[in-house]
Design an enzyme around this catalytic site. Structure first.
Site, PDB file in Angstrom:
ATOM      1  N   ASP A   8       0.925  -1.224  -0.148  1.00  7.65           N
ATOM      2  CA  ASP A   8      -0.042   0.053   0.027  1.00  7.65           C
ATOM      3  C   ASP A   8       0.895   1.184   0.121  1.00  7.65           C
ATOM      4  OD1 ASP A   8       0.830   0.521   2.478  1.00  7.65           O
ATOM      5  OD2 ASP A   8      -1.143   0.101   3.762  1.00  7.65           O
ATOM      6  N   CYS A  65       3.185  -2.963   4.118  1.00  5.16           N
ATOM      7  CA  CYS A  65       2.232  -1.897   4.463  1.00  5.16           C
ATOM      8  C   CYS A  65       3.040  -1.077   5.489  1.00  5.16           C
ATOM      9  CB  CYS A  65       0.940  -2.619   4.901  1.00  5.16           C
ATOM     10  SG  CYS A  65       1.108  -3.820   6.358  1.00  5.16           S
ATOM     11  N   THR A  67       3.098  -1.380   9.063  1.00  2.00           N
ATOM     12  CA  THR A  67       3.602  -2.148  10.145  1.00  2.00           C
ATOM     13  C   THR A  67       3.941  -3.581   9.566  1.00  2.00           C
ATOM     14  OG1 THR A  67       1.287  -2.915  10.279  1.00  2.00           O
ATOM     15  CG2 THR A  67       2.054  -0.962  11.548  1.00  2.00           C
ATOM     16  N   HIS A  98      11.123 -22.688  10.735  1.00  2.00           N
ATOM     17  CA  HIS A  98      10.220 -23.515  11.698  1.00  2.00           C
ATOM     18  C   HIS A  98       8.685 -23.129  11.028  1.00  2.00           C
ATOM     19  CE1 HIS A  98      12.824 -23.135  15.807  1.00  2.00           C
ATOM     20  NE2 HIS A  98      13.355 -23.714  14.774  1.00  2.00           N
ATOM     21  N   HIS A 133       8.724 -29.262  13.084  1.00  2.00           N
ATOM     22  CA  HIS A 133       8.066 -28.309  12.546  1.00  2.00           C
ATOM     23  C   HIS A 133       6.910 -28.576  11.421  1.00  2.00           C
ATOM     24  CE1 HIS A 133      10.806 -25.980  15.028  1.00  2.00           C
ATOM     25  NE2 HIS A 133      11.716 -26.795  14.707  1.00  2.00           N
TER      26      HIS A 133
HETATM   27  C1  RB5 Z   1      -2.012   2.599   6.348  1.00  2.00           C
HETATM   28  O1  RB5 Z   1      -2.052   4.041   7.016  1.00  2.00           O
HETATM   29  C2  RB5 Z   1      -1.856   1.505   7.420  1.00  2.00           C
HETATM   30  O2  RB5 Z   1      -2.728   1.324   8.312  1.00  2.00           O
HETATM   31  C3  RB5 Z   1      -1.277   0.372   6.845  1.00  2.00           C
HETATM   32  O3  RB5 Z   1      -0.335   0.280   5.970  1.00  2.00           O
HETATM   33  C4  RB5 Z   1      -0.987  -0.908   7.517  1.00  2.00           C
HETATM   34  O4  RB5 Z   1       0.197  -0.496   8.577  1.00  2.00           O
HETATM   35  C5  RB5 Z   1      -1.783  -1.728   8.184  1.00  2.00           C
HETATM   36  O5  RB5 Z   1      -1.455  -2.684   8.901  1.00  2.00           O
END
Ligand code: RB5
Length: 151
Positions: A8, A65, A67, A98, A133
Site C-alpha cells: 500500500d 504496508c 507495519t 520453523h 516443525h
Molecule cells: C495505512 O495507513 C496503514 O494502516 C497500513 O499500511 C498498515 O500499517 C496496516 O496494517
C-alpha cells in the site's frame, strides 16, 4: 523462485528499495502495485498478489504496508498461505526454518531499508527444517481445512 509483490502507500518506499535489491540479485518478481502517490487499501493489493501464489502462478509473496501487520492478516485468510511479519534477522530465519513461511510481510514505517533487505535475503535463502516443525505446520493446515468446511 518467482515472487508476487504488493504494497500500500505506507509500504511503497520500502518496496522500491527491496525491489532494487531483488533486481540486482536477479530474483524474478512481478509488482502488483500500488504505484507512487496513491492512497490505497492494503487489503486490495495484498489479496491481488497472494491470489497468484494460491493459484500456483508464483512461488511466494512479499507484501509491504505500514507495519507489516495488516498485509499479514489479509494474506493469512488465503488457503495454504503462511504469512509472517518479520522485523529482524532472527524472525526472518525462523519464519522459514520453523514456520515454512511462503509470504513475507514488512513494515515501511518500522524497518530501515538496510534491515528489510537483510530480512529478505535470509527469507529467500533459508529452507524449512521439517521434522517436528512439519508436524506443527501440517496441524495448522488441517485446522484451516476443518474450519473452512464449517463455514
Ligand atoms: C495505512 O495507513 C496503514 O494502516 C497500513 O499500511 C498498515 O500499517 C496496516 O496494517
Amino acid at each position: 523462485m518467482k515472487l508476487a509483490i504488493a504494497s500500500d502507500h505506507a509500504g511503497y518506499d520500502l518496496k522500491k528499495e527491496v525491489l532494487a535489491y531483488l533486481q540486482t540479485a536477479e530474483v524474478s518478481f512481478v509488482d502488483f502495485g500500488c504505484g507512487p502517490g496513491e492512497s490505497v487499501d492494503y487489503v486490495d493489493y495484498g489479496a491481488e498478489a497472494v491470489r497468484r501464489v494460491v493459484s500456483g502462478e508464483f512461488d511466494r509473496a512479499i507484501l509491504f504496508c505500514g507495519t507489516g501487520l495488516g498485509m499479514a492478516v489479509v494474506a493469512n485468510k488465503f488457503p495454504g498461505i503462511i504469512a509472517t511479519p518479520c522485523w529482524d534477522e532472527f524472525t526472518a530465519t525462523v519464519s522459514r526454518t520453523h514456520n515454512n513461511s511462503n509470504c513475507l510481510s514488512l513494515g515501511g514505517r518500522v524497518l530501515t531499508s538496510d534491515l528489510a533487505i537483510r530480512i529478505v535475503k535470509i527469507w529467500l535463502e533459508k529452507d524449512f527444517e521439517g521434522g517436528r516443525h512439519e508436524r506443527r505446520v501440517n496441524k495448522i493446515l488441517a485446522l484451516e481445512k476443518e474450519l473452512c468446511k464449517l463455514k
